[in-house]
Design a protein around this motif. Sequence first.
Motif, PDB file in Angstrom:
ATOM      1  N   GLN A 104     -40.598 -57.620 -19.344  1.00 28.23           N
ATOM      2  CA  GLN A 104     -40.504 -57.187 -17.954  1.00 28.23           C
ATOM      3  C   GLN A 104     -39.031 -57.022 -17.591  1.00 28.23           C
ATOM      4  OE1 GLN A 104     -43.006 -56.375 -15.794  1.00 28.23           O
ATOM      5  NE2 GLN A 104     -44.457 -56.711 -17.478  1.00 28.23           N
ATOM      6  N   ILE A 105     -38.666 -55.822 -17.144  1.00 27.34           N
ATOM      7  CA  ILE A 105     -37.282 -55.569 -16.752  1.00 27.34           C
ATOM      8  C   ILE A 105     -37.020 -56.268 -15.419  1.00 27.34           C
ATOM      9  CG2 ILE A 105     -35.578 -53.797 -16.175  1.00 27.34           C
ATOM     10  CD1 ILE A 105     -37.241 -51.843 -17.862  1.00 27.34           C
ATOM     11  N   PRO A 106     -35.987 -57.096 -15.343  1.00 28.34           N
ATOM     12  CA  PRO A 106     -35.709 -57.823 -14.093  1.00 28.34           C
ATOM     13  C   PRO A 106     -35.044 -56.920 -13.051  1.00 28.34           C
ATOM     14  CG  PRO A 106     -34.069 -58.377 -15.726  1.00 28.34           C
ATOM     15  CD  PRO A 106     -35.046 -57.467 -16.419  1.00 28.34           C
ATOM     16  N   VAL A 107     -35.836 -56.022 -12.448  1.00 29.54           N
ATOM     17  CA  VAL A 107     -35.259 -55.073 -11.487  1.00 29.54           C
ATOM     18  C   VAL A 107     -35.030 -55.707 -10.123  1.00 29.54           C
ATOM     19  CG1 VAL A 107     -36.276 -53.083 -12.647  1.00 29.54           C
ATOM     20  CG2 VAL A 107     -37.513 -54.176 -10.783  1.00 29.54           C
ATOM     21  N   LEU A 108     -35.638 -56.857  -9.869  1.00 31.54           N
ATOM     22  CA  LEU A 108     -35.469 -57.514  -8.569  1.00 31.54           C
ATOM     23  C   LEU A 108     -35.053 -58.963  -8.772  1.00 31.54           C
ATOM     24  CD1 LEU A 108     -37.659 -57.217  -5.411  1.00 31.54           C
ATOM     25  CD2 LEU A 108     -37.107 -59.488  -6.283  1.00 31.54           C
ATOM     26  N   ARG A 109     -34.044 -59.358  -8.016  1.00 30.31           N
ATOM     27  CA  ARG A 109     -33.584 -60.747  -8.008  1.00 30.31           C
ATOM     28  C   ARG A 109     -33.563 -61.228  -6.572  1.00 30.31           C
ATOM     29  NH1 ARG A 109     -28.565 -63.479  -7.817  1.00 30.31           N
ATOM     30  NH2 ARG A 109     -27.405 -61.527  -7.610  1.00 30.31           N
ATOM     31  N   LYS A 110     -34.012 -62.458  -6.343  1.00 32.98           N
ATOM     32  CA  LYS A 110     -34.072 -62.958  -4.966  1.00 32.98           C
ATOM     33  C   LYS A 110     -33.615 -64.417  -4.925  1.00 32.98           C
ATOM     34  CE  LYS A 110     -38.742 -64.826  -5.031  1.00 32.98           C
ATOM     35  NZ  LYS A 110     -38.278 -66.229  -4.945  1.00 32.98           N
ATOM     36  N   VAL A 117     -30.253 -67.240   4.789  1.00 33.01           N
ATOM     37  CA  VAL A 117     -30.269 -65.791   4.575  1.00 33.01           C
ATOM     38  C   VAL A 117     -30.982 -65.481   3.259  1.00 33.01           C
ATOM     39  CG1 VAL A 117     -28.892 -63.697   4.298  1.00 33.01           C
ATOM     40  CG2 VAL A 117     -28.100 -65.514   5.831  1.00 33.01           C
ATOM     41  N   GLY A 118     -32.073 -64.754   3.355  1.00 29.33           N
ATOM     42  CA  GLY A 118     -32.737 -64.286   2.153  1.00 29.33           C
ATOM     43  C   GLY A 118     -31.945 -63.158   1.524  1.00 29.33           C
ATOM     44  N   TYR A 119     -31.942 -63.106   0.196  1.00 34.20           N
ATOM     45  CA  TYR A 119     -31.174 -62.079  -0.515  1.00 34.20           C
ATOM     46  C   TYR A 119     -32.060 -61.448  -1.575  1.00 34.20           C
ATOM     47  CZ  TYR A 119     -27.674 -60.013  -3.680  1.00 34.20           C
ATOM     48  OH  TYR A 119     -26.963 -59.152  -4.482  1.00 34.20           O
ATOM     49  N   ILE A 120     -32.155 -60.120  -1.534  1.00 34.25           N
ATOM     50  CA  ILE A 120     -32.904 -59.362  -2.538  1.00 34.25           C
ATOM     51  C   ILE A 120     -31.974 -58.317  -3.132  1.00 34.25           C
ATOM     52  CG2 ILE A 120     -34.760 -57.699  -2.956  1.00 34.25           C
ATOM     53  CD1 ILE A 120     -36.388 -59.056  -0.783  1.00 34.25           C
ATOM     54  N   GLN A 121     -31.839 -58.338  -4.453  1.00 36.76           N
ATOM     55  CA  GLN A 121     -31.090 -57.293  -5.147  1.00 36.76           C
ATOM     56  C   GLN A 121     -32.074 -56.456  -5.951  1.00 36.76           C
ATOM     57  OE1 GLN A 121     -28.666 -58.387  -8.596  1.00 36.76           O
ATOM     58  NE2 GLN A 121     -27.037 -57.051  -7.852  1.00 36.76           N
ATOM     59  N   LEU A 122     -32.089 -55.158  -5.702  1.00 31.92           N
ATOM     60  CA  LEU A 122     -32.995 -54.251  -6.393  1.00 31.92           C
ATOM     61  C   LEU A 122     -32.170 -53.242  -7.177  1.00 31.92           C
ATOM     62  CD1 LEU A 122     -36.137 -53.579  -6.551  1.00 31.92           C
ATOM     63  CD2 LEU A 122     -35.587 -51.694  -4.994  1.00 31.92           C
ATOM     64  N   THR A 123     -32.410 -53.139  -8.489  1.00 29.57           N
ATOM     65  CA  THR A 123     -31.597 -52.270  -9.332  1.00 29.57           C
ATOM     66  C   THR A 123     -32.232 -50.914  -9.601  1.00 29.57           C
ATOM     67  OG1 THR A 123     -32.541 -53.266 -11.338  1.00 29.57           O
ATOM     68  CG2 THR A 123     -30.510 -54.233 -10.478  1.00 29.57           C
ATOM     69  N   ASP A 124     -33.567 -50.793  -9.476  1.00 29.65           N
ATOM     70  CA  ASP A 124     -34.257 -49.524  -9.717  1.00 29.65           C
ATOM     71  C   ASP A 124     -35.503 -49.451  -8.848  1.00 29.65           C
ATOM     72  OD1 ASP A 124     -32.962 -48.003 -12.027  1.00 29.65           O
ATOM     73  OD2 ASP A 124     -33.192 -49.990 -12.933  1.00 29.65           O
ATOM     74  N   TRP A 125     -35.871 -48.221  -8.450  1.00 35.24           N
ATOM     75  CA  TRP A 125     -37.135 -48.020  -7.744  1.00 35.24           C
ATOM     76  C   TRP A 125     -38.210 -47.715  -8.779  1.00 35.24           C
ATOM     77  CZ3 TRP A 125     -37.907 -49.512  -2.962  1.00 35.24           C
ATOM     78  CH2 TRP A 125     -36.798 -49.656  -2.123  1.00 35.24           C
ATOM     79  N   THR A 126     -38.734 -48.770  -9.382  1.00 37.51           N
ATOM     80  CA  THR A 126     -39.804 -48.642 -10.358  1.00 37.51           C
ATOM     81  C   THR A 126     -41.129 -48.367  -9.643  1.00 37.51           C
ATOM     82  OG1 THR A 126     -40.103 -51.040 -10.288  1.00 37.51           O
ATOM     83  CG2 THR A 126     -38.670 -50.161 -12.011  1.00 37.51           C
ATOM     84  N   GLN A 131     -44.236 -53.348  -4.222  1.00 39.34           N
ATOM     85  CA  GLN A 131     -45.035 -54.564  -4.334  1.00 39.34           C
ATOM     86  C   GLN A 131     -44.166 -55.763  -4.662  1.00 39.34           C
ATOM     87  OE1 GLN A 131     -48.182 -54.973  -3.495  1.00 39.34           O
ATOM     88  NE2 GLN A 131     -47.981 -57.158  -3.935  1.00 39.34           N
ATOM     89  N   ARG A 132     -43.157 -55.553  -5.502  1.00 40.77           N
ATOM     90  CA  ARG A 132     -42.236 -56.649  -5.830  1.00 40.77           C
ATOM     91  C   ARG A 132     -41.481 -57.099  -4.575  1.00 40.77           C
ATOM     92  NH1 ARG A 132     -39.634 -56.224 -11.827  1.00 40.77           N
ATOM     93  NH2 ARG A 132     -41.201 -54.941 -12.850  1.00 40.77           N
ATOM     94  N   ILE A 133     -41.081 -56.143  -3.739  1.00 38.05           N
ATOM     95  CA  ILE A 133     -40.376 -56.491  -2.507  1.00 38.05           C
ATOM     96  C   ILE A 133     -41.306 -57.232  -1.561  1.00 38.05           C
ATOM     97  CG2 ILE A 133     -39.285 -55.538  -0.426  1.00 38.05           C
ATOM     98  CD1 ILE A 133     -38.124 -53.327  -2.191  1.00 38.05           C
ATOM     99  N   ARG A 134     -42.545 -56.774  -1.454  1.00 38.57           N
ATOM    100  CA  ARG A 134     -43.518 -57.443  -0.582  1.00 38.57           C
ATOM    101  C   ARG A 134     -43.698 -58.906  -0.995  1.00 38.57           C
ATOM    102  NH1 ARG A 134     -47.817 -55.505   2.484  1.00 38.57           N
ATOM    103  NH2 ARG A 134     -47.624 -53.420   1.558  1.00 38.57           N
ATOM    104  N   ILE A 150     -30.669 -56.892   1.799  1.00 38.66           N
ATOM    105  CA  ILE A 150     -31.189 -56.150   0.653  1.00 38.66           C
ATOM    106  C   ILE A 150     -30.023 -55.402   0.025  1.00 38.66           C
ATOM    107  CG2 ILE A 150     -32.724 -54.309  -0.139  1.00 38.66           C
ATOM    108  CD1 ILE A 150     -34.708 -55.082   1.933  1.00 38.66           C
ATOM    109  N   ASP A 151     -29.760 -55.697  -1.226  1.00 34.51           N
ATOM    110  CA  ASP A 151     -28.608 -55.147  -1.950  1.00 34.51           C
ATOM    111  C   ASP A 151     -29.067 -53.964  -2.810  1.00 34.51           C
ATOM    112  OD1 ASP A 151     -26.323 -54.660  -3.387  1.00 34.51           O
ATOM    113  OD2 ASP A 151     -25.939 -56.763  -3.893  1.00 34.51           O
ATOM    114  N   LEU A 152     -28.667 -52.758  -2.394  1.00 36.79           N
ATOM    115  CA  LEU A 152     -29.012 -51.547  -3.129  1.00 36.79           C
ATOM    116  C   LEU A 152     -27.783 -50.916  -3.775  1.00 36.79           C
ATOM    117  CD1 LEU A 152     -31.536 -49.841  -0.661  1.00 36.79           C
ATOM    118  CD2 LEU A 152     -32.054 -51.232  -2.667  1.00 36.79           C
ATOM    119  N   ARG A 153     -26.733 -51.678  -3.943  1.00 44.28           N
ATOM    120  CA  ARG A 153     -25.528 -51.131  -4.566  1.00 44.28           C
ATOM    121  C   ARG A 153     -25.807 -50.733  -6.021  1.00 44.28           C
ATOM    122  NH1 ARG A 153     -21.241 -55.739  -3.349  1.00 44.28           N
ATOM    123  NH2 ARG A 153     -23.077 -56.990  -3.876  1.00 44.28           N
TER     124      ARG A 153
END
Length: 301
Positions: A104-110, A117-126, A131-134, A150-153
Amino acid sequence: MSREELEMLDTQLSGHFSGVGIAMRKVKNEIMVVQVLEGTPAQEAGIREGDVVKEVDGRDVTAMDLDEVVMLIRGPEGTTVSLGIYRPSSPELLRFEIVRREIQIPVLRKEVKEGGVGYIQLTDWTEDADQRIREALSELEGEGARSLVIDLRSNTGGYMDPAINAADLFLRQGVIVTSRGRVPGTDREYQADAEASWDLPLVVLVNRGTASSSEIFAAALRDNQRCTLVGETTFGKGSIQKIFRQEDGTGIRLTIARYYTPQGVNLDEEGLVPEVLVKNPVVGEEDLQLEKALEIARTST
């Protein structure tokens, strides 16, 4: 697109692949392991960060491109790949026989940062990014998060529909995006539904590498006054492309439509300009952009 390029793109956007679980980079003409994913065959076999891949199944890969080496290491689940590894602490080439598994590619880190402060880093829109964000939102709220970054850098995009669905998680009403096709009658407006999974304060972090589906998501929230945008002006890709697959395994990428933000703006070559502009220093590891995003999120609760 070549067959290899198409296979790599499919893997990236599917969120999983069959392999050993390492990330590699070409450093001074050497294929170096820069990350070993936890719980993967590579970790279990003893592969380490900093190892240099010299052979794959007996083939010298020194002169190969990185993509070629990646494709050699990946393969059907349950099959074995042999890696010849150079490790500075060992005088001889180390050999590892590793059985491939689905990774599983770790595209989301939280995580929950200081101050709730909640932090979500998303590297790709798979395909399953929404659903992963939800799921991440539910977990973060359960862990006491009272605001969110939400970190989309450097997230260059991917599938459009998950980005639209993810934006809908934060909106109760309003236009998310409008697409205008090249063929008459193919225009479409995407509207938010009446439900939202996150009503608390939100900051979206972007930079020059934020593009395509990431820009759709960020613009939808900004134009609907749902977030504060922090960072640098985004890439500016306002087109919707489709890959037409050929019988020989290659693909032709064509622009089939252009998208427009809720304010009716096409972002081609313009990008989104954040309300709070912050640049990171060229030298050093200080992340001023993230610090500012967290500061805004903390004071918004």
